[in-house]
Design a protein around this motif. Sequence first.
Motif, PDB file in Angstrom:
ATOM      1  N   ARG A  33       0.820  -1.212   0.000  1.00 43.29           N
ATOM      2  CA  ARG A  33       0.000   0.000   0.000  1.00 43.29           C
ATOM      3  C   ARG A  33       0.854   1.261   0.000  1.00 43.29           C
ATOM      4  O   ARG A  33       0.521   2.237  -0.670  1.00 43.29           O
ATOM      5  CB  ARG A  33      -0.950  -0.021   1.184  1.00 43.29           C
ATOM      6  N   GLN A  34       1.962   1.240   0.737  1.00 45.87           N
ATOM      7  CA  GLN A  34       2.851   2.411   0.761  1.00 45.87           C
ATOM      8  C   GLN A  34       3.476   2.622  -0.611  1.00 45.87           C
ATOM      9  O   GLN A  34       3.584   3.743  -1.087  1.00 45.87           O
ATOM     10  CB  GLN A  34       3.942   2.231   1.827  1.00 45.87           C
ATOM     11  N   ARG A  35       3.884   1.540  -1.267  1.00 46.00           N
ATOM     12  CA  ARG A  35       4.470   1.650  -2.601  1.00 46.00           C
ATOM     13  C   ARG A  35       3.453   2.209  -3.585  1.00 46.00           C
ATOM     14  O   ARG A  35       3.763   3.082  -4.386  1.00 46.00           O
ATOM     15  CB  ARG A  35       4.977   0.281  -3.063  1.00 46.00           C
ATOM     16  N   THR A  36       2.234   1.715  -3.503  1.00 46.55           N
ATOM     17  CA  THR A  36       1.175   2.229  -4.373  1.00 46.55           C
ATOM     18  C   THR A  36       0.903   3.694  -4.071  1.00 46.55           C
ATOM     19  O   THR A  36       0.713   4.505  -4.985  1.00 46.55           O
ATOM     20  CB  THR A  36      -0.108   1.393  -4.200  1.00 46.55           C
ATOM     21  N   SER A  37       0.933   4.056  -2.810  1.00 44.22           N
ATOM     22  CA  SER A  37       0.712   5.441  -2.416  1.00 44.22           C
ATOM     23  C   SER A  37       1.798   6.350  -2.982  1.00 44.22           C
ATOM     24  O   SER A  37       1.510   7.432  -3.496  1.00 44.22           O
ATOM     25  CB  SER A  37       0.674   5.542  -0.897  1.00 44.22           C
ATOM     26  N   GLY A  87      -6.372  -3.069  -2.974  1.00 44.49           N
ATOM     27  CA  GLY A  87      -7.589  -2.273  -2.923  1.00 44.49           C
ATOM     28  C   GLY A  87      -8.291  -2.162  -4.260  1.00 44.49           C
ATOM     29  O   GLY A  87      -8.728  -1.075  -4.649  1.00 44.49           O
ATOM     30  N   CYS A  88      -8.390  -3.286  -4.976  1.00 45.67           N
ATOM     31  CA  CYS A  88      -9.072  -3.288  -6.262  1.00 45.67           C
ATOM     32  C   CYS A  88      -9.856  -4.594  -6.387  1.00 45.67           C
ATOM     33  O   CYS A  88      -9.893  -5.389  -5.458  1.00 45.67           O
ATOM     34  CB  CYS A  88      -8.064  -3.127  -7.405  1.00 45.67           C
ATOM     35  N   THR A  89     -10.459  -4.835  -7.538  1.00 41.96           N
ATOM     36  CA  THR A  89     -11.233  -6.056  -7.734  1.00 41.96           C
ATOM     37  C   THR A  89     -10.347  -7.161  -8.305  1.00 41.96           C
ATOM     38  O   THR A  89      -9.267  -6.892  -8.840  1.00 41.96           O
ATOM     39  CB  THR A  89     -12.402  -5.815  -8.704  1.00 41.96           C
ATOM     40  N   GLU A  90     -10.836  -8.408  -8.211  1.00 40.64           N
ATOM     41  CA  GLU A  90     -10.083  -9.541  -8.755  1.00 40.64           C
ATOM     42  C   GLU A  90      -9.932  -9.428 -10.270  1.00 40.64           C
ATOM     43  O   GLU A  90      -8.888  -9.784 -10.820  1.00 40.64           O
ATOM     44  CB  GLU A  90     -10.766 -10.859  -8.394  1.00 40.64           C
ATOM     45  N   SER A  91     -10.950  -8.929 -10.934  1.00 34.86           N
ATOM     46  CA  SER A  91     -10.849  -8.782 -12.392  1.00 34.86           C
ATOM     47  C   SER A  91      -9.787  -7.748 -12.758  1.00 34.86           C
ATOM     48  O   SER A  91      -9.094  -7.902 -13.770  1.00 34.86           O
ATOM     49  CB  SER A  91     -12.208  -8.409 -12.994  1.00 34.86           C
ATOM     50  N   THR A  92      -9.636  -6.720 -11.936  1.00 38.29           N
ATOM     51  CA  THR A  92      -8.572  -5.742 -12.169  1.00 38.29           C
ATOM     52  C   THR A  92      -7.209  -6.394 -11.998  1.00 38.29           C
ATOM     53  O   THR A  92      -6.291  -6.147 -12.778  1.00 38.29           O
ATOM     54  CB  THR A  92      -8.725  -4.539 -11.211  1.00 38.29           C
ATOM     55  N   VAL A  93      -7.078  -7.245 -10.993  1.00 33.71           N
ATOM     56  CA  VAL A  93      -5.815  -7.954 -10.777  1.00 33.71           C
ATOM     57  C   VAL A  93      -5.475  -8.803 -12.000  1.00 33.71           C
ATOM     58  O   VAL A  93      -4.351  -8.773 -12.494  1.00 33.71           O
ATOM     59  CB  VAL A  93      -5.882  -8.841  -9.507  1.00 33.71           C
ATOM     60  N   ARG A 137       1.763 -12.092  -7.226  1.00 33.97           N
ATOM     61  CA  ARG A 137       1.300 -13.328  -7.842  1.00 33.97           C
ATOM     62  C   ARG A 137       2.412 -14.364  -7.982  1.00 33.97           C
ATOM     63  O   ARG A 137       2.229 -15.531  -7.648  1.00 33.97           O
ATOM     64  CB  ARG A 137       0.707 -13.031  -9.215  1.00 33.97           C
ATOM     65  N   TYR A 138       3.590 -13.955  -8.454  1.00 32.98           N
ATOM     66  CA  TYR A 138       4.632 -14.938  -8.776  1.00 32.98           C
ATOM     67  C   TYR A 138       5.740 -15.032  -7.732  1.00 32.98           C
ATOM     68  O   TYR A 138       6.315 -16.089  -7.539  1.00 32.98           O
ATOM     69  CB  TYR A 138       5.232 -14.630 -10.150  1.00 32.98           C
ATOM     70  N   PHE A 139       6.050 -13.959  -7.046  1.00 33.91           N
ATOM     71  CA  PHE A 139       7.097 -13.983  -6.029  1.00 33.91           C
ATOM     72  C   PHE A 139       6.536 -14.475  -4.700  1.00 33.91           C
ATOM     73  O   PHE A 139       7.144 -15.274  -4.013  1.00 33.91           O
ATOM     74  CB  PHE A 139       7.711 -12.584  -5.885  1.00 33.91           C
ATOM     75  N   GLU A 140       5.345 -13.982  -4.346  1.00 36.55           N
ATOM     76  CA  GLU A 140       4.737 -14.363  -3.075  1.00 36.55           C
ATOM     77  C   GLU A 140       3.662 -15.431  -3.228  1.00 36.55           C
ATOM     78  O   GLU A 140       3.130 -15.918  -2.249  1.00 36.55           O
ATOM     79  CB  GLU A 140       4.153 -13.132  -2.391  1.00 36.55           C
ATOM     80  N   ASP A 141       3.336 -15.803  -4.473  1.00 34.01           N
ATOM     81  CA  ASP A 141       2.392 -16.878  -4.763  1.00 34.01           C
ATOM     82  C   ASP A 141       1.045 -16.658  -4.070  1.00 34.01           C
ATOM     83  O   ASP A 141       0.500 -17.547  -3.434  1.00 34.01           O
ATOM     84  CB  ASP A 141       2.994 -18.228  -4.358  1.00 34.01           C
ATOM     85  N   ARG A 142       0.522 -15.452  -4.207  1.00 41.88           N
ATOM     86  CA  ARG A 142      -0.761 -15.103  -3.587  1.00 41.88           C
ATOM     87  C   ARG A 142      -1.888 -15.304  -4.594  1.00 41.88           C
ATOM     88  O   ARG A 142      -1.710 -15.049  -5.791  1.00 41.88           O
ATOM     89  CB  ARG A 142      -0.768 -13.633  -3.147  1.00 41.88           C
ATOM     90  N   PRO A 143      -3.054 -15.710  -4.131  1.00 44.23           N
ATOM     91  CA  PRO A 143      -4.214 -15.817  -5.033  1.00 44.23           C
ATOM     92  C   PRO A 143      -4.752 -14.428  -5.378  1.00 44.23           C
ATOM     93  O   PRO A 143      -4.515 -13.450  -4.671  1.00 44.23           O
ATOM     94  CB  PRO A 143      -5.232 -16.622  -4.223  1.00 44.23           C
ATOM     95  N   ASP A 144      -5.517 -14.373  -6.459  1.00 43.39           N
ATOM     96  CA  ASP A 144      -6.040 -13.093  -6.940  1.00 43.39           C
ATOM     97  C   ASP A 144      -6.883 -12.371  -5.892  1.00 43.39           C
ATOM     98  O   ASP A 144      -6.855 -11.148  -5.804  1.00 43.39           O
ATOM     99  CB  ASP A 144      -6.862 -13.294  -8.216  1.00 43.39           C
ATOM    100  N   ALA A 145      -7.628 -13.118  -5.095  1.00 41.51           N
ATOM    101  CA  ALA A 145      -8.478 -12.484  -4.075  1.00 41.51           C
ATOM    102  C   ALA A 145      -7.635 -11.726  -3.053  1.00 41.51           C
ATOM    103  O   ALA A 145      -7.977 -10.600  -2.674  1.00 41.51           O
ATOM    104  CB  ALA A 145      -9.337 -13.539  -3.380  1.00 41.51           C
ATOM    105  N   GLN A 146      -6.528 -12.313  -2.616  1.00 42.01           N
ATOM    106  CA  GLN A 146      -5.655 -11.636  -1.654  1.00 42.01           C
ATOM    107  C   GLN A 146      -4.978 -10.432  -2.293  1.00 42.01           C
ATOM    108  O   GLN A 146      -4.829  -9.388  -1.659  1.00 42.01           O
ATOM    109  CB  GLN A 146      -4.593 -12.591  -1.128  1.00 42.01           C
ATOM    110  N   ILE A 147      -4.547 -10.597  -3.535  1.00 49.41           N
ATOM    111  CA  ILE A 147      -3.900  -9.484  -4.236  1.00 49.41           C
ATOM    112  C   ILE A 147      -4.870  -8.314  -4.351  1.00 49.41           C
ATOM    113  O   ILE A 147      -4.502  -7.165  -4.096  1.00 49.41           O
ATOM    114  CB  ILE A 147      -3.398  -9.926  -5.629  1.00 49.41           C
ATOM    115  N   ALA A 148      -6.105  -8.618  -4.702  1.00 52.00           N
ATOM    116  CA  ALA A 148      -7.121  -7.570  -4.832  1.00 52.00           C
ATOM    117  C   ALA A 148      -7.343  -6.864  -3.502  1.00 52.00           C
ATOM    118  O   ALA A 148      -7.459  -5.643  -3.451  1.00 52.00           O
ATOM    119  CB  ALA A 148      -8.432  -8.168  -5.341  1.00 52.00           C
TER     120      ALA A 148
END
Length: 171
Positions: free
Chosen positions: A67-71, A139-145, A124-135
């Motif tokens: 979040r800080q990086r995105t900010s 702070g966005c939707t899964e389709s955006t991810v 997604r690839y470094f931390e192997d997180r699912p789309d729901a967690q990434i979203a």
Amino acid sequence: MDADLEAEFSEFVAARSHALFRTALALTGHRQQAEDLLQTVLIKGARHWPRIRSGAPEAYLRTALYRQRTSWWRSLRRQRGVSSDVLPDTAAAGDPTRTVDLHLALREALGQLAPKHRAVLVLRYFEDRPDAQIAEILGCTESTVRSQAARALARLRQLAPELHAKEEAPR
């Protein structure tokens, strides 16, 4: 913060800062920016330590990194990709430095991606997180991810086609 909480936070930082730094480095692509990002997040984490220590403090701090990086990206537009028509030379078949060349090409190409694209790929690839967690983290939707990941991979293929070239068998 009292002395006991401060000591507990210091122990946590000593134990987990290396892993958190790797994530920050993957997000920024630059050692100095990764250090700044991690330091900023750890300062905020220290402020909230009494509240977060009983839960999952590492997960809290990782989310804060994204979040800080995105900010930073949104407010300051610090990272601007520089396009280049010149691509690095590709290594000869059987070259033992090919792996190093590919890592350098990947790093350079990742540095040219937009920060949000980079964040999606890291999650997604470094931390192997699912789309729901990434979203949730971004702070966005899964389709955006999914669309951001597709665009980021397409851009990565465009920036570094040597990453996708098939290795020739040695003769």
